[in-house]
Design a protein around this motif. Structure first.
Motif, short mmCIF file in Angstrom:
data_model
loop_
_atom_site.label_atom_id
_atom_site.label_comp_id
_atom_site.label_asym_id
_atom_site.label_seq_id
_atom_site.Cartn_x
_atom_site.Cartn_y
_atom_site.Cartn_z
N PHE A 267 4.32 -2.02 -11.59
CA PHE A 267 5.21 -2.65 -10.62
C PHE A 267 4.43 -3.12 -9.39
O PHE A 267 4.59 -4.26 -8.92
CB PHE A 267 6.32 -1.67 -10.21
N LEU A 268 3.55 -2.26 -8.88
CA LEU A 268 2.81 -2.58 -7.65
C LEU A 268 1.83 -3.73 -7.90
O LEU A 268 1.60 -4.57 -7.02
CB LEU A 268 2.09 -1.34 -7.14
N ARG A 269 1.26 -3.80 -9.10
CA ARG A 269 0.38 -4.92 -9.44
C ARG A 269 1.15 -6.23 -9.41
O ARG A 269 0.67 -7.26 -8.92
CB ARG A 269 -0.24 -4.67 -10.81
N SER A 270 2.38 -6.21 -9.91
CA SER A 270 3.21 -7.43 -9.89
C SER A 270 3.53 -7.84 -8.46
O SER A 270 3.58 -9.03 -8.14
CB SER A 270 4.50 -7.21 -10.68
N GLN A 271 3.72 -6.85 -7.58
CA GLN A 271 4.03 -7.17 -6.18
C GLN A 271 2.82 -7.77 -5.47
O GLN A 271 2.96 -8.65 -4.61
CB GLN A 271 4.51 -5.91 -5.44
N LEU A 272 1.62 -7.31 -5.84
CA LEU A 272 0.41 -7.90 -5.26
C LEU A 272 0.27 -9.35 -5.68
O LEU A 272 -0.10 -10.21 -4.87
CB LEU A 272 -0.83 -7.09 -5.69
N SER A 273 0.60 -9.64 -6.92
CA SER A 273 0.54 -11.03 -7.40
C SER A 273 1.50 -11.92 -6.62
O SER A 273 1.17 -13.06 -6.27
CB SER A 273 0.87 -11.10 -8.90
N ILE A 274 2.69 -11.39 -6.30
CA ILE A 274 3.65 -12.15 -5.47
C ILE A 274 3.08 -12.36 -4.07
O ILE A 274 3.18 -13.45 -3.49
CB ILE A 274 5.01 -11.42 -5.42
N ALA A 275 2.44 -11.32 -3.54
CA ALA A 275 1.84 -11.42 -2.20
C ALA A 275 0.78 -12.52 -2.16
O ALA A 275 0.65 -13.24 -1.17
CB ALA A 275 1.25 -10.08 -1.79
N PHE A 276 0.01 -12.66 -3.26
CA PHE A 276 -1.02 -13.70 -3.34
C PHE A 276 -0.43 -15.10 -3.17
O PHE A 276 -1.11 -16.04 -2.76
CB PHE A 276 -1.74 -13.66 -4.69
N ALA A 277 0.85 -15.24 -3.50
CA ALA A 277 1.50 -16.56 -3.47
C ALA A 277 2.00 -16.94 -2.06
O ALA A 277 2.49 -18.04 -1.87
CB ALA A 277 2.67 -16.59 -4.45
N THR A 278 1.86 -16.04 -1.09
CA THR A 278 2.40 -16.32 0.24
C THR A 278 1.37 -17.06 1.11
O THR A 278 0.16 -16.90 0.94
CB THR A 278 2.81 -15.03 0.98
N GLU A 279 1.89 -17.84 2.05
CA GLU A 279 1.01 -18.49 3.03
C GLU A 279 0.42 -17.47 4.00
O GLU A 279 -0.72 -17.62 4.46
CB GLU A 279 1.81 -19.54 3.81
N ASP A 280 1.20 -16.43 4.31
CA ASP A 280 0.74 -15.45 5.31
C ASP A 280 -0.50 -14.69 4.85
O ASP A 280 -1.34 -14.32 5.67
CB ASP A 280 1.87 -14.48 5.65
N ILE A 281 -0.64 -14.43 3.53
CA ILE A 281 -1.84 -13.70 3.08
C ILE A 281 -3.08 -14.57 3.26
O ILE A 281 -4.14 -14.09 3.66
CB ILE A 281 -1.69 -13.20 1.61
N GLN A 282 -2.92 -15.89 3.03
CA GLN A 282 -4.04 -16.81 3.25
C GLN A 282 -4.39 -16.87 4.75
O GLN A 282 -5.55 -16.83 5.13
CB GLN A 282 -3.67 -18.23 2.76
N GLU A 283 -3.34 -16.96 5.57
CA GLU A 283 -3.54 -17.04 7.02
C GLU A 283 -4.18 -15.77 7.56
O GLU A 283 -5.07 -15.81 8.42
CB GLU A 283 -2.19 -17.29 7.70
N GLY A 284 -3.75 -14.62 7.05
CA GLY A 284 -4.29 -13.34 7.53
C GLY A 284 -5.77 -13.21 7.24
O GLY A 284 -6.56 -12.80 8.11
N VAL A 285 -6.19 -13.58 6.04
CA VAL A 285 -7.61 -13.50 5.66
C VAL A 285 -8.43 -14.52 6.47
O VAL A 285 -9.51 -14.22 6.97
CB VAL A 285 -7.77 -13.74 4.15
#
Length: 260
Positions: free
Chosen positions: A228-246
């Protein structure tokens, strides 16, 4: 808002929901439980709210717990049974809010109110605050909050709390895993504001994804939780905020969250 709670939102996105029944020491009456749930739902629906602080307007009491007069009221048993569903509904509303919650324990946190505090993500307590489940002393038992206690407190310590019904100091509550931080009374407001501002400054979309996952995985078997947590990380990868944060990290600047 109704008369039992106060609700306001600051410019930086911190909503404060304050129990406001000082005459009854914020006893968790049916009315107060219903109004609290409504206030949290209001915060959940407001995109401008990034963090919720649960507080009390009473000087020395957060809440004395369940309303004992309702326990002994001369009404049909089935009505009492339906009435108690307000507790789990409120706990679930807080835990599924998708926004971080901080309990500002400014005074005594007793009985059902301990469950209310534990439903929040974090608890900051005044040094003078006390905590406990004294129900057994008046011939009741903390049934409605037991599931929350056992998910936060080591088992033998939880047994001690429920069976003896004794109060513990704020520092003892911190040692038991109930409280995150204990501060001198004079520094309490500043400590609450500090953590609330920090919580409100995070990416709202990652906070929601992360918070939802925190509670969903809690009772899953280990292998299921990992999937379940792996699937949530994959969803997080799809967000603009994760790109912006890095990007902001490598550019050594504060991130500009869009919540997308």
């Amino acid at each position: 808002m109704p008369e039992t709670v106060r609700y306001d939102v600051s410019a930086d996105g911190v909503a404060t929901i304050a129990l406001d029944q000082p005459d009854s020491r914020n006893a968790l009456s049916n009315e107060l439980l219903t109004d609290l749930t409504g206030a949290f739902e209001l915060a959940r629906a407001d995109d401008g709210v990034r963090c919720v602080v649960l507080a009390s307007t009473h000087d020395t009491v957060f809440s004395a717990g369940g309303s004992l007069d309702q326990f002994a009221a001369d009404v049909p048993l089935v009505h009492k049974h339906f009435g108690t569903e307000r507790f789990p509904r409120l706990f679930q509303t807080i835990m599924q809010l998708g926004k971080p919650t901080l309990c500002a324990a400014n005074g005594h946190v007793l009985a059902g109110a301990l469950g209310l505090a534990l439903a929040c993500d974090l608890i900051v307590a005044k040094e003078s605050a006390t905590f406990g489940t004294p129900e057994i002393n008046v011939g009741v038992f903390p049934f409605m909050i037991m599931a929350l206690i056992y998910r936060n407190v080591p088992r033998k310590k939880a047994n001690e709390m429920l069976l003896l019904g004794e109060r513990m100091s704020a520092e003892e509550a911190r040692e038991a895993g109930i409280v995150n931080r204990v501060v001198p009374d004079a520094e309490f407001g500043a400590a609450v504001d500090d953590w609330a501002a920090k919580l409100a400054s995070k990416s709202p979309v990652l906070m929601k994804l992360g918070k939802d996952a925190m509670y969903r995985q809690l009772d899953m078997p280990f292998e299921d939780a990992l999937d379940f947590l792996r699937s949530q990380l994959s969803i997080a990868f799809a967000t603009e905020d994760i790109q912006e944060g890095v990007k902001a990290f490598f550019e050594k600047r504060d991130p500009n969250w869009t919540g997308r």
